[in-house]
Motif scaffolding. Structure first.
Motif, mmCIF file in Angstrom:
data_model
loop_
_atom_site.group_PDB
_atom_site.id
_atom_site.type_symbol
_atom_site.label_atom_id
_atom_site.label_comp_id
_atom_site.label_asym_id
_atom_site.label_seq_id
_atom_site.Cartn_x
_atom_site.Cartn_y
_atom_site.Cartn_z
ATOM 1 N N ARG A 189 90.210 71.200 23.547
ATOM 2 C CA ARG A 189 90.133 70.763 22.166
ATOM 3 C C ARG A 189 88.751 71.088 21.601
ATOM 4 O O ARG A 189 87.741 71.000 22.315
ATOM 5 N N PRO A 190 88.669 71.455 20.306
ATOM 6 C CA PRO A 190 87.369 71.793 19.701
ATOM 7 C C PRO A 190 86.434 70.594 19.623
ATOM 8 O O PRO A 190 86.871 69.461 19.369
ATOM 9 N N LEU A 191 85.145 70.860 19.825
ATOM 10 C CA LEU A 191 84.087 69.863 19.623
ATOM 11 C C LEU A 191 83.385 70.219 18.313
ATOM 12 O O LEU A 191 82.784 71.289 18.197
ATOM 13 N N VAL A 248 84.560 74.166 22.914
ATOM 14 C CA VAL A 248 85.696 73.299 23.215
ATOM 15 C C VAL A 248 85.418 72.486 24.475
ATOM 16 O O VAL A 248 84.527 72.830 25.260
ATOM 17 N N VAL A 249 86.192 71.431 24.657
ATOM 18 C CA VAL A 249 86.131 70.640 25.887
ATOM 19 C C VAL A 249 87.434 70.854 26.642
ATOM 20 O O VAL A 249 88.530 70.740 26.079
ATOM 21 N N ASP A 278 93.357 66.334 17.853
ATOM 22 C CA ASP A 278 93.197 67.731 17.433
ATOM 23 C C ASP A 278 91.774 68.237 17.658
ATOM 24 O O ASP A 278 91.563 69.412 17.959
ATOM 25 N N GLU A 279 90.802 67.354 17.478
ATOM 26 C CA GLU A 279 89.399 67.690 17.690
ATOM 27 C C GLU A 279 88.618 66.398 17.892
ATOM 28 O O GLU A 279 89.116 65.306 17.612
ATOM 29 N N LEU A 280 87.384 66.519 18.366
ATOM 30 C CA LEU A 280 86.555 65.341 18.596
ATOM 31 C C LEU A 280 85.094 65.709 18.526
ATOM 32 O O LEU A 280 84.732 66.896 18.460
ATOM 33 N N HIS A 283 95.251 64.035 29.874
ATOM 34 C CA HIS A 283 94.059 63.272 29.485
ATOM 35 C C HIS A 283 94.221 62.743 28.064
ATOM 36 O O HIS A 283 94.921 63.341 27.235
ATOM 37 N N LEU A 284 93.561 61.608 27.753
ATOM 38 C CA LEU A 284 93.647 61.025 26.417
ATOM 39 C C LEU A 284 93.130 61.996 25.348
ATOM 40 O O LEU A 284 93.629 62.003 24.212
#
Length: 261
Positions: A162-164, A80-81, A93-95, A87-88
């Motif tokens: 958020r998950p990477l 995750v990050v 949900d994920e990126l 923050h934007l």
């Protein structure tokens, strides 16, 4: 105390992010006479601790260097990050890693992820620890990529994660010195692998399983004896077969003799 009268014990090391509570509870239930001591160790010091004999086994992050340590992979963590809540990135949900290209990505010295190429833009200095990096994220200096368990460990109300989807992942394993696979290590391996107390593969369960098999033998012998008794009561060697072939186990009825005309 030393010698044969010394009470055996088991020392279990674990790195940040790993929660051994469940396995420790099962150990205490099954082996109450062998105290288990937990040893917390930094991620980069777990292997040295095992090699030095300061722990009997430990939960660490792969890979393991060298061939002197045995390891059983247990699970793979989501990466995750960590970002401030305003923050934007917090709006998605994920990126992907590519979406961090314009971000300053902090890379602490105790990072546990197997990066081939670091994402984003580097910070001026590398934080000494993950905890220091989390403080910098809260100060708005950059973002941090870590296994999810570390994001939870260093949780703050002003941060989220958020998950990477395409980032390297961290694998957690149980490891111990190969030449020191003691009875206690075997017991703990059985617990981690989910073996029951009566499992024939577990050291603690082998003896009860053997006794259970021994108890089965008289039952089979008794059943055979009952069969002989049934044949003896029928008056012929085929009586047992006739008994099994009738309803309710009753002997077949003989028909009335016919009168001669």
């Amino acid at each position: 105390m030393t010698g044969p009268e010394a009470t055996p014990s088991f020392r279990l090391a674990y790195v940040p992010g790993v929660t051994p509570t469940k396995w420790v509870r099962i150990w205490n239930e099954r082996l109450p006479g062998i105290p288990l001591t937990l040893v917390q160790v930094p991620a980069d010091g777990a292997q040295d601790l095992l090699r030095a004999g300061d722990a009997d086994a430990g939960f660490l992050r792969l890979p393991v260097d060298g061939t002197d340590l045995s390891a059983i992979p247990l699970y793979t963590e989501t990466t995750v990050v960590v970002v401030p809540k305003d923050h934007l990135i917090a709006a998605v949900d994920e990126l992907s890693v590519a979406e961090l290209a314009d971000e300053i990505v902090l890379h602490p010295l105790d990072d546990t992820l197997p990066w081939e190429g670091l994402p984003g833009r580097p910070a001026v200095e590398r934080p000494a620890t993950t905890a220091d990096a989390v403080e910098l994220v809260a100060a708005g200096i950059g973002v941090l990529v870590v296994p999810q368990s570390l994001a939870r460990l260093h949780h703050r109300k002003d941060l989220t994660y958020r998950p990477l989807t395409d980032a390297p992942e961290s694998r957690v394993a149980l490891s111990w010195p190969q030449e020191k696979t003691t009875d206690q290590v075997e017991d703990f391996i059985g617990i981690v692998r989910g073996r029951t107390v009566n499992s024939s593969r577990g050291r603690a369960g082998a003896e009860p399983a053997a006794r259970a098999k021994a108890k089965d033998k008289p039952k089979r012998a008794s059943g055979t004896g009952a069969g002989k008794g049934a044949r003896g009561g029928s008056g012929s060697s085929g009586g047992a077969r006739g008994t099994r072939g009738t309803k309710g186990g009753a002997a077949p009825k003989r028909g009335k003799p016919r009168r001669r005309p």
